[in-house]
Design a protein around this motif. Structure first.
Motif, short mmCIF file in Angstrom:
data_model
loop_
_atom_site.label_atom_id
_atom_site.label_comp_id
_atom_site.label_asym_id
_atom_site.label_seq_id
_atom_site.Cartn_x
_atom_site.Cartn_y
_atom_site.Cartn_z
N ALA A 323 -47.99 -137.61 -16.48
CA ALA A 323 -47.91 -138.89 -15.80
C ALA A 323 -49.28 -139.46 -15.48
N ASP A 324 -50.35 -138.66 -15.66
CA ASP A 324 -51.71 -139.17 -15.43
C ASP A 324 -52.23 -139.99 -16.62
N GLY A 325 -51.38 -140.17 -17.66
CA GLY A 325 -51.75 -140.99 -18.81
C GLY A 325 -52.53 -140.26 -19.89
N THR A 326 -52.66 -138.94 -19.76
CA THR A 326 -53.38 -138.17 -20.78
C THR A 326 -52.48 -137.07 -21.35
N ALA A 327 -52.90 -136.57 -22.50
CA ALA A 327 -52.29 -135.38 -23.09
C ALA A 327 -53.41 -134.39 -23.37
N ASN A 336 -57.69 -122.22 -24.43
CA ASN A 336 -58.61 -123.25 -23.97
C ASN A 336 -58.07 -124.63 -24.32
N CYS A 337 -58.38 -125.61 -23.47
CA CYS A 337 -58.10 -127.01 -23.80
C CYS A 337 -59.18 -127.47 -24.76
N VAL A 338 -58.78 -127.83 -25.98
CA VAL A 338 -59.75 -128.23 -27.00
C VAL A 338 -59.92 -129.74 -27.07
N HIS A 339 -58.90 -130.49 -26.63
CA HIS A 339 -59.00 -131.95 -26.64
C HIS A 339 -58.20 -132.54 -25.48
N ARG A 340 -58.76 -133.58 -24.88
CA ARG A 340 -58.00 -134.38 -23.92
C ARG A 340 -57.79 -135.75 -24.56
N LEU A 341 -56.54 -136.13 -24.75
CA LEU A 341 -56.21 -137.38 -25.42
C LEU A 341 -56.12 -138.49 -24.38
N GLN A 342 -57.13 -139.36 -24.39
CA GLN A 342 -57.24 -140.40 -23.37
C GLN A 342 -57.21 -141.78 -24.02
N VAL A 351 -44.17 -136.21 -26.15
CA VAL A 351 -45.24 -135.86 -27.07
C VAL A 351 -44.68 -134.97 -28.16
N SER A 352 -45.20 -135.12 -29.39
CA SER A 352 -44.72 -134.28 -30.49
C SER A 352 -45.78 -134.18 -31.58
N PHE A 353 -45.73 -133.07 -32.32
CA PHE A 353 -46.56 -132.87 -33.51
C PHE A 353 -45.78 -133.29 -34.75
N ASN A 354 -46.52 -133.67 -35.81
CA ASN A 354 -45.85 -133.74 -37.10
C ASN A 354 -45.66 -132.31 -37.62
N ALA A 355 -44.86 -132.15 -38.65
CA ALA A 355 -44.55 -130.80 -39.15
C ALA A 355 -45.80 -130.07 -39.61
#
Length: 415
Positions: A323-327, A336-342, A351-355
């Motif tokens: 709900a903070d607007g990020t993934a 580890n968190c490798v990316h923050r999607l902002q 949220v979903s991945f492609n296959a």
């Protein structure tokens, strides 16, 4: 046992062995979850021939060719820039949920108008209207990878099973004493799991239309259910702050996952069924060991509720939406968190991945969905045009088609 043939599974990478035993045709899968384009094919073939009696040295060359074919698929570029193909006006009353079949040839929508509609993925035309529920159709699902059946869950306290081709209602499942808010098929399409306001999850037989088990153990509504890859276990998440792992054969609780300080929003097994992730209103995601039921780690970093979680097809990446607007994208080996999607201006609800695991879709309250590169964390495209919150966004199996659904009662088809 006699090997009859090899079959390929592209995502996640694997080779299916079809063999004969006792006059019956059976199958088993060799998972190649760590396969990379640069992997040594000779070493892999040697390892498989050593540990798998069905694969003799005489099949080594054929096996090597299949692995190279899988590597070629992994090397394919996914640089698609999606264009709006069609906008579909779905229902007169609010849209609740969507699902897509594996090929993307059709998708389904549920609505407050008490129906589920089936739409052509290529044409965007309405194919069927599934009528029979007496209240809101809140949750819908295809029995992927087959795609020939549809399950619907309703506020009328029933689930229904339908033919995706004719619209025939096969079964109506009765037993819940409260509204049904989540459901899913097991991977073999033999069972449906549903969860409801009555604080239970239930298992239903696809073939016979009967209840297989009542999964009672929560003290508040069950809002998410998810099967492991073999269908031997199902996880339920509840507003009582807990998730429970159940044995689908006995209907008994295997583990209660205790530790969240807020309602559970989502639950997901990784492909191997070794871990399960739970997202919570307490702003965290937790990863649990399935065998012991013990907490492996707590993933922090969000400033507001975690609303959805998803593994990629190999279980090597996990993404959380908030709900903070990020993934946040996590490496499940290092944790580890490798990316923050902002970039979103509103909460991310789905949220979903492609296959292939190379792209991520986020659906947001800011009226857009966004497409991200999972390797770099870069936003590749914003899918806009909706007039209200985007409540869902989905890929087809090939990853070359996207559907976004909005509270404006439209779905937009992207190619």
């Amino acid at each position: 046992m006699k090997l009859k043939r090899f079959l390929l599974r592209y995502y996640p990478p694997g080779i299916i062995l079809e063999y004969e035993q006792g006059g019956e045709t059976r199958s088993k899968c060799i998972d190649l979850l760590d396969l990379r384009p640069e992997s040594d094919v000779g070493e892999l073939v040697s390892e498989i021939c050593t540990r798998e009696p069905l694969v003799t040295l005489s099949k080594a060359e054929q096996l090597a060719g299949l692995i190279r074919k899988l590597q070629g698929k992994l090397s394919e570029s996914h640089e698609t820039q999606f264009q709006l193909f069609k906008e579909v006006r779905t229902h007169l009353l609010p849209l609740t949920n969507i699902a897509i079949n594996k090929s993307g040839s059709c998708f389904i929508t549920g609505s407050y108008d008490r129906t589920c509609k089936v739409w052509g993925g290529e044409s965007g035309e309405e194919l069927l209207t599934l009528e029979g529920h007496k209240n809101v159709v809140y949750t819908v699902a295809f029995n992927n990878p087959y795609g020939d059946k549809i399950a619907t869950g309703s506020f009328d306290k029933t689930c229904k099973l339908w033919s995706a081709e004719s619209g025939t209602c096969y079964h109506t499942y009765r037993g819940h004493t409260g509204e049904i808010i989540c459901l899913t098929f097991d991977p073999l399409s033999t069972m449906i799991a549903s969860g409801g306001i009555d604080a239970t999850a239930r298992l239903w037989s696809v073939e016979h239309g009967t209840e297989l088990a009542t999964l009672a153990g929560h003290s508040s509504e069950v809002i998410c259910v998810h099967f492991n890859n073999s269908g031997s276990q199902v996880a339920s998440g509840s507003f009582d702050h807990t998730a429970i792992i159940w044995d689908t054969h006995t209907g008994r609780s295997v583990h209660s996952l205790l530790g969240h300080r807020g309602e559970i929003s989502s639950v997901a097994f990784d492909y191997g069924g070794n871990t399960v992730a739970t997202g919570s209103m307490d702003k965290t995601c937790k990863i649990w060991d399935i065998r012991s039921g013990q907490l492996i780690t707590t993933l922090r970093g969000h400033k507001d509720e975690v609303l959805d979680v998803a593994f990629d097809s190999t279980g090597q990446q996990l993404v959380t939406a908030s709900a903070d607007g990020t993934a946040c994208v996590f490496n499940t080996t290092t944790l580890n968190c490798v990316h923050r999607l902002q970039g979103h201006q509103g909460e991310i609800s789905k949220v979903s991945f492609n296959a292939q695991g190379s792209r991520i879709l986020t659906a947001s309250g800011d009226k857009t969905a966004k497409l991200w590169d999972s390797a770099t964390g870069l936003c590749l495209q914003t899918l806009g045009g909706h007039g209200e919150e985007v409540l869902g966004s989905l890929f087809n199996y090939q990853g070359d088609q996207i559907i976004t659904a909005s509270k404006d009662n439209t779905c937009r088809l992207w190619r």
